[in-house]
Design an enzyme around this catalytic site. Structure first.
Site, PDB file in Angstrom:
ATOM      1  N   HIS A  15      -3.915   1.086   8.060  1.00 30.28           N
ATOM      2  CA  HIS A  15      -2.794   0.654   7.208  1.00 30.28           C
ATOM      3  C   HIS A  15      -2.770  -0.868   7.169  1.00 30.28           C
ATOM      4  O   HIS A  15      -2.181  -1.532   8.025  1.00 30.28           O
ATOM      5  CB  HIS A  15      -1.467   1.210   7.754  1.00 30.28           C
ATOM      6  CG  HIS A  15      -0.327   1.037   6.810  1.00 30.28           C
ATOM      7  ND1 HIS A  15       0.486   2.075   6.413  1.00 30.28           N
ATOM      8  CD2 HIS A  15       0.136  -0.055   6.142  1.00 30.28           C
ATOM      9  CE1 HIS A  15       1.399   1.631   5.564  1.00 30.28           C
ATOM     10  NE2 HIS A  15       1.214   0.331   5.395  1.00 30.28           N
ATOM     11  N   HIS A  17      -2.618  -4.063   4.252  1.00 30.03           N
ATOM     12  CA  HIS A  17      -2.484  -4.495   2.844  1.00 30.03           C
ATOM     13  C   HIS A  17      -3.325  -5.748   2.604  1.00 30.03           C
ATOM     14  O   HIS A  17      -3.166  -6.747   3.316  1.00 30.03           O
ATOM     15  CB  HIS A  17      -1.023  -4.806   2.532  1.00 30.03           C
ATOM     16  CG  HIS A  17      -0.142  -3.589   2.539  1.00 30.03           C
ATOM     17  ND1 HIS A  17       0.155  -2.887   1.406  1.00 30.03           N
ATOM     18  CD2 HIS A  17       0.490  -2.949   3.558  1.00 30.03           C
ATOM     19  CE1 HIS A  17       0.956  -1.874   1.706  1.00 30.03           C
ATOM     20  NE2 HIS A  17       1.167  -1.883   3.007  1.00 30.03           N
ATOM     21  N   ASP A  19      -3.154  -7.925   0.148  1.00 31.43           N
ATOM     22  CA  ASP A  19      -2.347  -9.085  -0.242  1.00 31.43           C
ATOM     23  C   ASP A  19      -1.434  -9.555   0.885  1.00 31.43           C
ATOM     24  O   ASP A  19      -0.785 -10.595   0.760  1.00 31.43           O
ATOM     25  CB  ASP A  19      -1.537  -8.797  -1.518  1.00 31.43           C
ATOM     26  CG  ASP A  19      -0.809  -7.464  -1.473  1.00 31.43           C
ATOM     27  OD1 ASP A  19      -1.181  -6.592  -0.660  1.00 31.43           O
ATOM     28  OD2 ASP A  19       0.154  -7.290  -2.238  1.00 31.43           O
ATOM     29  N   GLY A 172       5.751  -0.602  -1.745  1.00 28.52           N
ATOM     30  CA  GLY A 172       6.875  -1.295  -2.374  1.00 28.52           C
ATOM     31  C   GLY A 172       8.203  -0.887  -1.769  1.00 28.52           C
ATOM     32  O   GLY A 172       8.243  -0.197  -0.752  1.00 28.52           O
ATOM     33  N   HIS A 199       3.861   5.737   2.089  1.00 24.87           N
ATOM     34  CA  HIS A 199       4.877   5.006   2.841  1.00 24.87           C
ATOM     35  C   HIS A 199       6.161   5.849   2.828  1.00 24.87           C
ATOM     36  O   HIS A 199       6.620   6.245   1.749  1.00 24.87           O
ATOM     37  CB  HIS A 199       5.192   3.670   2.160  1.00 24.87           C
ATOM     38  CG  HIS A 199       4.229   2.567   2.428  1.00 24.87           C
ATOM     39  ND1 HIS A 199       3.007   2.482   1.819  1.00 24.87           N
ATOM     40  CD2 HIS A 199       4.332   1.468   3.223  1.00 24.87           C
ATOM     41  CE1 HIS A 199       2.396   1.373   2.242  1.00 24.87           C
ATOM     42  NE2 HIS A 199       3.176   0.745   3.094  1.00 24.87           N
ATOM     43  N   GLU A 202      10.203   3.924   6.418  1.00 27.20           N
ATOM     44  CA  GLU A 202       9.838   2.625   7.000  1.00 27.20           C
ATOM     45  C   GLU A 202      11.065   1.737   7.198  1.00 27.20           C
ATOM     46  O   GLU A 202      11.294   1.207   8.278  1.00 27.20           O
ATOM     47  CB  GLU A 202       8.838   1.906   6.080  1.00 27.20           C
ATOM     48  CG  GLU A 202       8.491   0.499   6.562  1.00 27.20           C
ATOM     49  CD  GLU A 202       7.655  -0.299   5.575  1.00 27.20           C
ATOM     50  OE1 GLU A 202       7.526   0.115   4.411  1.00 27.20           O
ATOM     51  OE2 GLU A 202       7.135  -1.359   5.982  1.00 27.20           O
ATOM     52  N   ASP A 280      -0.618  -3.509   9.132  1.00 26.96           N
ATOM     53  CA  ASP A 280       0.208  -3.664   7.924  1.00 26.96           C
ATOM     54  C   ASP A 280      -0.143  -4.970   7.197  1.00 26.96           C
ATOM     55  O   ASP A 280      -0.819  -4.935   6.174  1.00 26.96           O
ATOM     56  CB  ASP A 280       1.707  -3.603   8.243  1.00 26.96           C
ATOM     57  CG  ASP A 280       2.527  -3.043   7.095  1.00 26.96           C
ATOM     58  OD1 ASP A 280       1.931  -2.529   6.128  1.00 26.96           O
ATOM     59  OD2 ASP A 280       3.773  -3.088   7.166  1.00 26.96           O
TER      60      ASP A 280
HETATM   61  N1  ADE Z   1       3.508  -3.860   0.776  1.00 23.56           N
HETATM   62  C1  ADE Z   1       3.076  -4.671   1.747  1.00 23.56           C
HETATM   63  N2  ADE Z   1       3.629  -4.366   2.928  1.00 23.56           N
HETATM   64  C2  ADE Z   1       4.421  -3.298   2.687  1.00 23.56           C
HETATM   65  C3  ADE Z   1       5.230  -2.516   3.503  1.00 23.56           C
HETATM   66  N3  ADE Z   1       5.340  -2.749   4.810  1.00 23.56           N
HETATM   67  N4  ADE Z   1       5.913  -1.503   2.933  1.00 23.56           N
HETATM   68  C4  ADE Z   1       5.809  -1.264   1.625  1.00 23.56           C
HETATM   69  N5  ADE Z   1       5.044  -1.974   0.809  1.00 23.56           N
HETATM   70  C5  ADE Z   1       4.344  -2.981   1.340  1.00 23.56           C
HETATM   71 ZN    ZN Z   2       2.473  -0.864   4.339  1.00 23.04          ZN
END
Ligand code: ADE
Ligand code: ZN
Length: 336
Positions: A15, A17, A19, A172, A199, A202, A280
């Site tokens: 997990h 990302h 970006d 998101g 997701h 969270e 993350d």
């Molecule tokens: N995009 C980047 N990090 C995220 C996260 N923790 N939860 C949802 N979207 C994300």
């Molecule tokens: Zn995430």
């Protein structure tokens, strides 16, 4: 176990990302290279503007991505980001990395969705060639966007399934955006043989985890709030659904953890739920795979058997093809 041992172990990041995982130095270089008209408004140096003031809500946290997404609008930048992420992960003995991102957020300078994904795949492949790491790519739809957009991402994932795209996800903001809005995208991905992780639970909303399972999620992104819904917790346990826990990020965003030792991951581990430990956002959370695993080991006094269980759960949960999974499991057994 000490930190040096954790650093040496073969590790996994399911997990992560794209970006959210740029090098700070790359953020600076890409920012300086950006025509001023393409720069989102910020106050202060860009290296600080990409660091959310934590703890904060998920929605506040996501503001920092306005900047990194603006930096990733060209094929070279996307290729570089994926390559550097693979290189950084490999440098700390991550042997398998799943990189996720939302392709439709990278079209502002004329790239097509296909070109965006191709650029990321090229960067990941370059890292694989140079370092002992395997990668997979997960394409994200955005929960707050219209369902037609996530369906387009799911179709893209299916088309690029044999090129290194292994999964589909919805990322998101969570509050107010149930997953069911995107049921069509999820159906397209599943029918097309693309793995599904979502997701859920969270930053709020334990009920989103049940919804994710109803929609066919093979893994849950985070699931911090799972313990608040005992029936779903039983279901996750019985179905052995892996949780992609991101300890530092969860501490920063979930709103219910004061310290890492409050994290329900130990409860989930003790219940026999497959727990995986992931980064993350290496940039926004200023972290690494070694940091994340080490923090968990320290917070709960985990021993080698528990660490082994976590690592083997990551292999089991991975969307890698069977021969790769066998090899990864062998690497863990040789190390621990
Ligand atoms: N995009 C980047 N990090 C995220 C996260 N923790 N939860 C949802 N979207 C994300
Ligand atoms: Zn995430």
């Amino acid at each position: 176990m000490d930190r040096a041992t954790i650093e040496r172990l073969p590790k996994f990041d399911l997990h992560c990302h794209l970006d959210g995982s740029l090098r700070p130095g790359t953020v600076r270089e890409l920012w300086d290279a950006l025509p001023p008209g393409e720069r989102p408004p910020i106050s202060g140096p860009v290296e600080e503007a990409v660091l959310p003031h934590v703890p904060c809500s998920l929605e506040e946290f996501l503001q920092a991505f306005r900047i990194t997404v603006a930096l990733l609008q060209r094929a070279e930048a996307l290729e570089r980001a994926a390559y550097e992420l693979g290189a950084d992960a490999a440098a700390e003995n991550v042997v398998y990395l799943e990189i996720r991102f939302a392709p439709l957020l990278h079209l502002a300078r004329g790239l097509t969705p296909n070109e965006v994904v191709e650029a990321v795949l090229a960067g990941a492949k370059r890292a694989e060639k140079e370092y002992p790491i395997r990668t997979g790519v997960i394409l994200c739809g955005m929960r707050q966007e219209p369902p037609e957009r996530s369906a387009a991402v799911a179709r893209l994932a299916v088309r690029l399934r044999d090129r290194g795209v292994v999964g589909f996800d919805l990322a998101g903001p969570e509050r107010g955006f149930p997953l069911s809005i995107h049921a069509e995208a999820i159906r397209i991905a599943r029918d097309g043989g693309v793995h599904l992780t979502l997701h859920a639970g969270e930053g709020c909303c334990p009920e989103h985890i049940a919804e994710a399972l109803d929609l066919g999620a093979e893994r849950i992104g985070h699931g911090v709030y799972l313990f608040q819904d005992p029936a779903t917790e039983r279901r996750v346990r019985e179905l052995r659904i892996p949780l992609e826990i991101c300890p530092t990020s969860n501490l920063q965003i979930s709103g219910i953890l004061r310290t890492l030792s409050d994290h329900p991951l130990k409860r989930y581990l003790d219940l026999g739920i497959p727990v995986t430990v992931n980064t993350d956002n290496r940039l926004m959370s200023r972290t690494s795979s070694t940091d994340e695993l080490w923090r968990v080991v320290e917070a709960f006094g985990l021993g080698p058997d528990e660490v082994r269980t976590i690592l083997l759960s990551s292999v089991d949960a991975s969307f890698a093809p069977e021969p790769v999974r066998r090899e990864l499991a062998h690497q863990i057994r040789a190390a621990l």
